[in-house]
Each structure stands twice: as C-alpha cells, then as structure tokens.
Design a protein around this motif. Sequence first.
Motif, PDB file in Angstrom:
ATOM      1  N   ARG A   1     -13.318  10.326  -0.061  1.00 58.56           N
ATOM      2  CA  ARG A   1     -12.556   9.829  -1.204  1.00 58.56           C
ATOM      3  C   ARG A   1     -11.985  10.975  -2.030  1.00 58.56           C
ATOM      4  NH1 ARG A   1     -11.301   4.568  -0.196  1.00 58.56           N
ATOM      5  NH2 ARG A   1     -13.066   3.646   0.911  1.00 58.56           N
TER       6      ARG A   1
ATOM      7  N   SER B   1      -7.178   2.313   3.944  1.00 55.46           N
ATOM      8  CA  SER B   1      -7.867   2.555   2.668  1.00 55.46           C
ATOM      9  C   SER B   1      -9.316   2.083   2.656  1.00 55.46           C
ATOM     10  CB  SER B   1      -7.108   1.855   1.528  1.00 55.46           C
ATOM     11  OG  SER B   1      -7.056   0.448   1.743  1.00 55.46           O
ATOM     12  N   ALA B   2      -9.698   1.210   3.604  1.00 49.13           N
ATOM     13  CA  ALA B   2     -11.071   0.689   3.626  1.00 49.13           C
ATOM     14  C   ALA B   2     -11.359   0.103   5.014  1.00 49.13           C
ATOM     15  CB  ALA B   2     -11.241  -0.387   2.548  1.00 49.13           C
TER      16      ALA B   2
ATOM     17  N   VAL C   1     -11.488   5.803   4.757  1.00 51.93           N
ATOM     18  CA  VAL C   1     -10.141   6.330   4.503  1.00 51.93           C
ATOM     19  C   VAL C   1      -9.708   7.100   5.746  1.00 51.93           C
ATOM     20  CG1 VAL C   1      -8.731   7.826   3.063  1.00 51.93           C
ATOM     21  CG2 VAL C   1     -10.573   6.480   2.032  1.00 51.93           C
TER      22      VAL C   1
ATOM     23  N   ARG D   1      -1.943   4.618   7.389  1.00 56.41           N
ATOM     24  CA  ARG D   1      -2.928   4.900   6.341  1.00 56.41           C
ATOM     25  C   ARG D   1      -3.878   3.715   6.237  1.00 56.41           C
ATOM     26  NH1 ARG D   1      -0.976   8.979   7.242  1.00 56.41           N
ATOM     27  NH2 ARG D   1       0.026  10.498   5.863  1.00 56.41           N
TER      28      ARG D   1
ATOM     29  N   SER E   1      -5.869  -3.641   3.969  1.00 55.36           N
ATOM     30  CA  SER E   1      -6.320  -2.248   3.863  1.00 55.36           C
ATOM     31  C   SER E   1      -5.524  -1.284   4.735  1.00 55.36           C
ATOM     32  CB  SER E   1      -7.804  -2.160   4.265  1.00 55.36           C
ATOM     33  OG  SER E   1      -7.973  -2.577   5.619  1.00 55.36           O
TER      34      SER E   1
ATOM     35  N   SER F   1     -10.308  -2.065  10.966  1.00 54.01           N
ATOM     36  CA  SER F   1     -10.227  -1.951   9.513  1.00 54.01           C
ATOM     37  C   SER F   1      -9.532  -3.162   8.905  1.00 54.01           C
ATOM     38  CB  SER F   1      -9.482  -0.668   9.129  1.00 54.01           C
ATOM     39  OG  SER F   1     -10.150   0.478   9.619  1.00 54.01           O
TER      40      SER F   1
ATOM     41  N   LEU G   1       0.854  -1.180   0.000  1.00 54.30           N
ATOM     42  CA  LEU G   1       0.000   0.000   0.000  1.00 54.30           C
ATOM     43  C   LEU G   1       0.889   1.228   0.000  1.00 54.30           C
ATOM     44  CD1 LEU G   1      -2.681  -0.925   2.674  1.00 54.30           C
ATOM     45  CD2 LEU G   1      -3.079  -0.616   0.247  1.00 54.30           C
TER      46      LEU G   1
ATOM     47  N   HIS H   1      -6.301   8.726   8.023  1.00 57.38           N
ATOM     48  CA  HIS H   1      -4.910   9.111   8.178  1.00 57.38           C
ATOM     49  C   HIS H   1      -4.643   9.261   9.666  1.00 57.38           C
ATOM     50  CE1 HIS H   1      -4.785  11.111   3.900  1.00 57.38           C
ATOM     51  NE2 HIS H   1      -5.044   9.817   3.864  1.00 57.38           N
TER      52      HIS H   1
END
Length: 283
Positions: free
Chosen positions: A124, A101-102, A105, A99, A211, A145, A29, A107
Amino acid sequence: MNRREPFHLPVVTLGAGSQPPEEEKLAYLPMPQEMDTYSMPGWNLEADPETLAATCAVLDELRAKMSTRGEAVIELHGLPAHVTELLNQSLGHGEVSVRVSAPDVLHMQETVFAGVWRVQQMSRQGTVLRDTLRACTIPHEVQQSARAAAVEVFAPPLRPGMMNARAVLNELLEHSRTYADGQPAHVINFSLLPMTPEDLAYLYDAMQPGSVSMLSRGYGNCRITSTGLAHGWWVQYFNSMDQLILNTLEVTDVPEVVQAADDDIRNSAERLGEWLATMRETQ
C-alpha cells in the motif's frame, strides 16, 4: 481473439440521450497514464557480457516455458538491478495495462510480445513485493481479483426518468447467476438501446465499482472496469477526443479484448527466439 486479425465489433456512434451529461459522468478506477504505444524492443549496446548473458538466460527460460500448457511464470524479484533494467528495455510496453486495487495491489503491463506480461504486487506504500514475468492469455489474478470483490447486487428502487434499466439489470443478474467459465460472453450494447442518463446512473449504482481497471490500445482506446456484479464488466471504447463511442456491459470471465490468443503466444515465442538470437550476436 487473435490480435493479428481485424477487429469485427462494429463501432456505433451514440445517439442523443444515450450517455450521462457532463455532471453525471460515471466514475472509473484510476487508469494507467502515458502508456507507450507499440514499439519493437530495444536494449543497451553498452551492457557488459555478464549482464547480457544473465538477461538472455531469463528470456530463454521464459521461452522454454511458453511451449508448455498453462501459465508460465518467471520470478524476477531479487535479480540484480542492471539485469532487470536490461529486461525492461528488451521487453518494452505493449497494448494492455492493468491495475488491481483489491484484495492485493497489482500492476500488470503486457510487453511488446503479445501474451507476455510483467506483473508486480505492490504494498500500500508503493513498494514492490513480488515481480514476475508471465506468459499467458491474461494473468489469472485479473479474474480472481474481480471475483473476490463481487458483492450481492440488488435492484434499487425505480427512479424518475428511467426507461429500460430495471429490465437490463434483471437480464444481467440472471446471466451472472448462471454463468460458467468458458461460456461465450453475454454482451449488452447500450449504444444500440434507448437508455437515458438516469438508466445508466441506476445501473452503475446497482452494480457498484469493482477492483480491476484495464486499458487496451490495440483497437483504439478501450477502458474495461470490473463491477460488483460477479462476472460483470463495463467495456467502453473512446475516440481520439476521449469521447465515448461504444458502451457495453459484458458478463464473462475476462473480456476478450484484453486477452491474448494462443496463436499470439506462439508467435511471441518465435519472435522472442529471434530477439534472443540478435542479442547473443554481440556476446
């Protein structure tokens, strides 16, 4: 793991044939870039008294919540921009960046106070939807996650050039199936096993990318990525030339290397109190 103690995991140089050739590098990733190294917090001496007082109030609330059990959460979304900016300066950047991603999202950045995290939920399109300050070993969304993205893993057909990948995968599947929260991590160190490039490619294809990606610079450059296997994580250490020097797979809730210890959080609460006293001297 208390981050103030020496790191005891031995770093073993990889032997020939124990990592993929250049054309077969494993995919990762996207990793956080240009992450700041550890530095003491700083703040704007020109801040007006109202901004300084509002910033201290947020940090005071966080410090008070750090003395309670569980994850302390302070909502930052909606604060005036100048207060948020002073908070950014006061907290700085620490060792770990995350991070996700799914399914959302996210940070996440640890601050210079170990166990104090800035967590932002993003759209997104890159808009901040939620902005929080946390005090915890690691934000709970990391584990949630990774688990949400887990898939049913099957052993692919055997391939030419493989030596141990099928046996390793069976071991990982068994430990993943029986894993319960709080159990010690089950670690397979590929740096100490006879593994061919075909073995590693087979395992990567079987478990699939997850993810969550994390970067820790507490003990060098360590990259951690979740996999499609429930509780399965790649944990890889790189030297200053970005060469892989330690390659492991862990079955655990979240790898220990990115978690703050309870002692870290207690020490951070003390340091935060000292920093607040310094800030208030100018009020």
